[in-house]
Scaffold this active site. Structure first.
Site, PDB file in Angstrom:
ATOM      1  N   CYS A 159       0.850  -1.189   0.000  1.00 23.00           N
ATOM      2  CA  CYS A 159       0.000   0.000   0.000  1.00 23.00           C
ATOM      3  C   CYS A 159       0.888   1.242   0.000  1.00 23.00           C
ATOM      4  O   CYS A 159       2.118   1.159   0.078  1.00 23.00           O
ATOM      5  CB  CYS A 159      -0.917   0.005   1.218  1.00 23.00           C
ATOM      6  SG  CYS A 159      -0.029   0.003   2.788  1.00 23.00           S
ATOM      7  N   CYS A 173       3.417   1.799   2.857  1.00 25.59           N
ATOM      8  CA  CYS A 173       4.718   1.135   2.752  1.00 25.59           C
ATOM      9  C   CYS A 173       5.723   2.036   2.022  1.00 25.59           C
ATOM     10  O   CYS A 173       6.868   2.182   2.457  1.00 25.59           O
ATOM     11  CB  CYS A 173       4.572  -0.196   2.027  1.00 25.59           C
ATOM     12  SG  CYS A 173       3.463  -1.369   2.817  1.00 25.59           S
ATOM     13  N   ASP A 209       8.776  18.201 -36.566  1.00 23.24           N
ATOM     14  CA  ASP A 209       9.839  18.423 -37.547  1.00 23.24           C
ATOM     15  C   ASP A 209       9.580  17.541 -38.768  1.00 23.24           C
ATOM     16  O   ASP A 209       8.571  16.864 -38.875  1.00 23.24           O
ATOM     17  CB  ASP A 209      11.214  18.159 -36.932  1.00 23.24           C
ATOM     18  CG  ASP A 209      11.375  16.717 -36.501  1.00 23.24           C
ATOM     19  OD1 ASP A 209      10.523  15.899 -36.887  1.00 23.24           O
ATOM     20  OD2 ASP A 209      12.341  16.408 -35.788  1.00 23.24           O
TER      21      ASP A 209
END
Length: 525
Positions: free
Chosen positions: A100, A103, A505
């Site tokens: 989670c 942690c 480009d």
């Protein structure tokens, strides 16, 4: 307390490992878990235990871990996964045990307080941590030991290891998803018979039979398929934290218990089909989220797979096959036709066409002559080359691109951070709303109060809020990477909708770079 405060395993007899934390005596199953908890508390991170949604893995004994981790300080070991930039070092680690956001927060806060640590970022979705530190102040083994000291396992990131772990998780979810899907189909068929019986005056004995059959089919779904929701909710409640699995568990167990009572007593309605279908769709969402994470991990590791493991090194006039990671700047390597370049370098002898599509997107090979630069991961298409290494593996342009990809996955855009904060308050608001709904309908229509309250829990499940944003971001980054678009900052996805002009480009690198049959025009004889 009969369980370890850190890892929740049963305590040994005699309780030989207590620890006084904030005036309360807590019990631990071994010296390792007690040392982990003491490290967290002394680091000023006591709130971690209130915010985590799952318990930690059992800690290893410190002396054994220290000896093993010392091997990662060897230069020949670090050459494979540590990037050196002057006096600084950078590495990516796989962290086992992350479940989670709490942690990730704990790991980042704990490592950031160590002397010599420059930056640390933990990605909860991919279970990876990127560390940058000063080699003169702290060793890699000390960083890994610090991670192990708070209950997690750190290993050098290896794409094949992570893919194998994700495959195991997907297989486990597939088993549960198959059970939920099979049970849902069978319960729904029985439910259709019951629904039809209400209008056609089904005999009571057949109604009882169908109810008991629904109970028999729905019970495995509830006990086995939905087990991940219960485990997550229980661990969350034990730590005084509410995650999105709490209302899910309340809805599943509430509907099942009420339906069980109705089956045993013969009064009231049953909702076994709702329990089964709700479990199936929730598991399907979790499985798809895991699948997206795996795709993102594979996309970020694809470039690593393009780099060859072996190289032909020229030493004292002889060609010797060596590991690519052993190459150093200044080494001479022979690149045969059709081979991938293992490192960046300058051509010393030979002229050849090199396919640089993996870097530029251009499909046509580029002619290279002595003195020109070539890059790792590109392909020598026609003639042998003698190349002097300028950037060894770990410092090549391809490695820099991979680090940019990982950084994009690690960074959370503003929208994702907002969703994380809102989700926590949303669960509390949802439970409060369900309680108020139950109280109101208990006064107005007591017979419908429970079912209306249950409907609120089911209809307002916060799974979409908690999973949709990170899943969408991860899927977007993975899709762009597969199309050759490199995103190096997480906030780009939020900025793109506000773009009014796009300037390109003339190189044509936005094309696919592969010839395809577009049309066939037959000519007459």
């Amino acid at each position: 307390m009969s369980q370890c405060y850190h890892c929740a395993e049963p305590l040994p007899t005699g309780n030989p490992y207590p620890l006084l934390i904030q005036g309360q005596s807590l019990n631990f199953c071994c010296p390792g878990c007690r040392a982990v908890a003491q490290t967290i508390i002394e680091g000023g991170l006591a709130s971690y235990y209130q915010h985590r949604s799952q318990v930690n893995l059992k800690a290893a004994r410190p002396d054994t871990e220290r000896q093993r981790l010392a091997l990662y300080d060897l230069p020949e070991v670090q050459a494979e996964f540590v990037n050196a930039q002057g006096g600084e070092r950078e590495a990516q680690l796989s962290i086992e045990g992350i479940t989670c956001a709490a942690c990730a927060w704990l790991i980042e806060r704990h490592l950031a307080g160590l002397n010599g640590v420059i930056a640390v970022a933990v990605n909860t979705s991919t279970a990876r941590a990127r560390l940058r530190w000063r080699a003169a102040d702290i060793r890699l083994s000390e960083l890994m030991a610090a991670i192990h000291a708070i209950g997690y396992q750190a290993l050098p990131f290896q794409p094949h290891r992570l893919e194998a772990s994700l495959q195991r998780q997907k297989r486990a979810y597939l088993y549960r998803l198959g059970m939920a899907g099979l049970g849902s189909m069978q319960v729904m068929m029985v439910a259709l018979g019951l629904y039809a019986g209400y209008f056609q005056q089904m005999e009571p004995e057949f109604q009882r039979y169908f109810r008991w059959l629904s109970l028999l089919l729905a019970t495995p779904v509830l006990l086995y398929a939905a087990q991940p929701f219960y485990v997550s909710a229980w661990r969350s409640l034990r730590r005084g934290h509410l995650n999105m699995d709490v209302p899910v568990t309340a809805a599943l167990l509430g509907a099942y218990v009420a339906s069980l009572y109705a089956t045993l007593s013969g009064h009231g309605e049953i909702y076994f089909e709702s329990v089964s279908m709700f479990t199936f769709f929730l598991l399907l969402g979790r499985y798809l989220e895991l699948h997206v994470r795996q795709k993102a991990t594979q996309a970020s590791a694809n470039l690593a797979k393009l780099l060859p493991q072996l190289a032909l090194k020229l030493e004292h006039g002889e060609i010797r096959e060596v590991l690519s990671r052993q190459l150093q700047a200044g080494d001479l390597i022979r690149v045969l036709p059709g081979a991938w370049l293992p490192a960046d370098g300058l051509i010393q002898e030979g002229c050849a066409s090199v396919n640089e599509a993996m870097l530029t997107g251009e499909s046509l090979p580029v002619q290279k002559s002595p003195g020109e630069r070539v890059y790792a991961g590109t392909i020598n298409t026609d003639s042998p080359l003698l190349v002097q290494v300028t950037q060894p593996p770990g410092e090549t342009l391809a490695d820099q691109i991979m680090r940019l990809q990982d950084r994009a996955l690690e960074e959370k855009p503003r929208l994702a951070r907002l969703a994380d904060r809102v989700a926590a308050y949303f669960v509390i608001s949802l439970l409060l709303l369900a309680s108020l709904t139950y109280g109101y309908w208990s006064w107005r229509d007591p017979e419908q109060a429970f079912w209306i309250c249950l409907s609120v829990l089911v209809a307002t499940c916060p799974c979409a809020l908690a999973l949709a944003t990170p899943t969408a971001l991860t899927a977007s980054l993975a899709r762009l990477a597969s199309q050759g678009v490199l995103i190096c900052k997480g906030h780009v996805l939020e900025t793109l909708p506000r773009i009014s002009h796009l300037i390109l480009d003339k190189t044509g690198t936005l094309t696919q770079g592969q010839f395809q049959l577009h049309a066939v025009h037959p000519l007459s004889a």
